[in-house]
Design an enzyme around this catalytic site. Sequence first.
Site, PDB file in Angstrom:
ATOM      1  CG  ASP A  35     -46.025  66.115 -28.262  1.00  0.00           C
ATOM      2  OD1 ASP A  35     -44.803  66.151 -28.516  1.00  0.00           O
ATOM      3  OD2 ASP A  35     -46.863  65.581 -29.016  1.00  0.00           O
ATOM      4  N   GLY A  57     -56.608  58.648 -34.173  1.00  0.00           N
ATOM      5  CA  GLY A  57     -57.832  58.707 -34.951  1.00  0.00           C
ATOM      6  C   GLY A  57     -57.702  59.697 -36.084  1.00  0.00           C
TER       7      GLY A  57
END
Length: 410
Positions: free
Chosen positions: A251, A140
């Site tokens: 991550d 997004g």
Amino acid sequence: MSLFESINSRFQGSYKFWKPEKNKNSSIVFKNKVFYKAKQGAIKSCELILIKNYLIKVIPDSINKITLLDWKIIEPFTEVNGDKERFGFSVGHRGCSRDFYVENEEKLNEWLDVLLPTCIMTDFSNDFSIVKEIGSGSFGVVYLALSNNDSKPYAVKAINKNNFSTTSSLNSVADEIKIMRMLDHPNIVKLHYVYEDSSLIYLVTDYVEGGNLHSRMVKKKVFNERTVSHFAEKMLGVLDYMSSLDIVHRDLKLENILMVSEENDYDFKIIDFGLAAEVTEGLHLRCGSPGYIAPEILRKHYYDAKADLFSLGVILYILLSGKMPFNGKNINDVLIKNREGKISFQHPAWKNVSKYASTLVLRLTEPLPSIRPTAREALQDSWLHQELNTTLPNIHPTSQPSESHTSHSE
């Protein structure tokens, strides 16, 4: 329909609003008298208690009732009857919600202050004004937004609900919200509120204005050793905190570390918990960013919080030398070298770095997780507890000295 309705029923255990309380002995966050409409329209009162993310209805001489708030919609309301106003709030989903009335607007605001960080809200445009787009990705768009209440800046991650075509994709954002709500650390971006409207889900977090560590690195090329030592100690403290909660980020990379200001290069906040997970008996999903991924993840082995320690080792390597430890013509080449986990200190940049710094990098990038230290163990490293100066000996191995670094195979 709210996308969180099915998640609510899964975590609540049913579509019923209340369940019998089973010894929730946590500290009370807030409690107050409220009113509700009973059968036949009679108005009754009760005491509501907020404990962490649970709402408890106290029933004298009976078993209290409890409901999980995490995935429930909360909506304040005002009813006007002649010249009188009644204030209250609704909690829940279609056909499974409860209305609670309070004595006045001040009591309503007190309840909203403690419930908003826990529930899902629906009136984002009433509470925030979008200023500009500051980032985007497959998930997004990230915006800078100002609170309409006090003009305080926030970062808002707006996720298109059309992206949730599968149950797994919805579960993924639910896991991100759940984990971020668990975290409360000065070096981790804080999730303040979650909103949902007809098309978007909004995650309202801290706004950090210093840019990410990758941009800072491009500007500075390389950081001095004292700065990297301070940074390493803070990062290890964060990872030790996350490990205590059985959370792994999965991550960690330069782009997911935001710098707090231009004043120094070691005050930061970690962002993007979209791949984060709670460590169970063993995780096995292959995920992360090429060049930073722990070898055990790429080898399809079970892994735990030590995977983040490898990523930190890669980050420290980059900060100290200005180079990536794993290079290749394409992503596949990088992943192959990343999987092997062999790094080199032959670049001339390492001549200006002490052996103490490179030794910690070696320890953190150890391919075998059984040998790699935990965050708490790494916090005892001698490099983090000495006065750094230019007289430190610059003696570096050309590659990992341990057998596991140079000859490990599946």
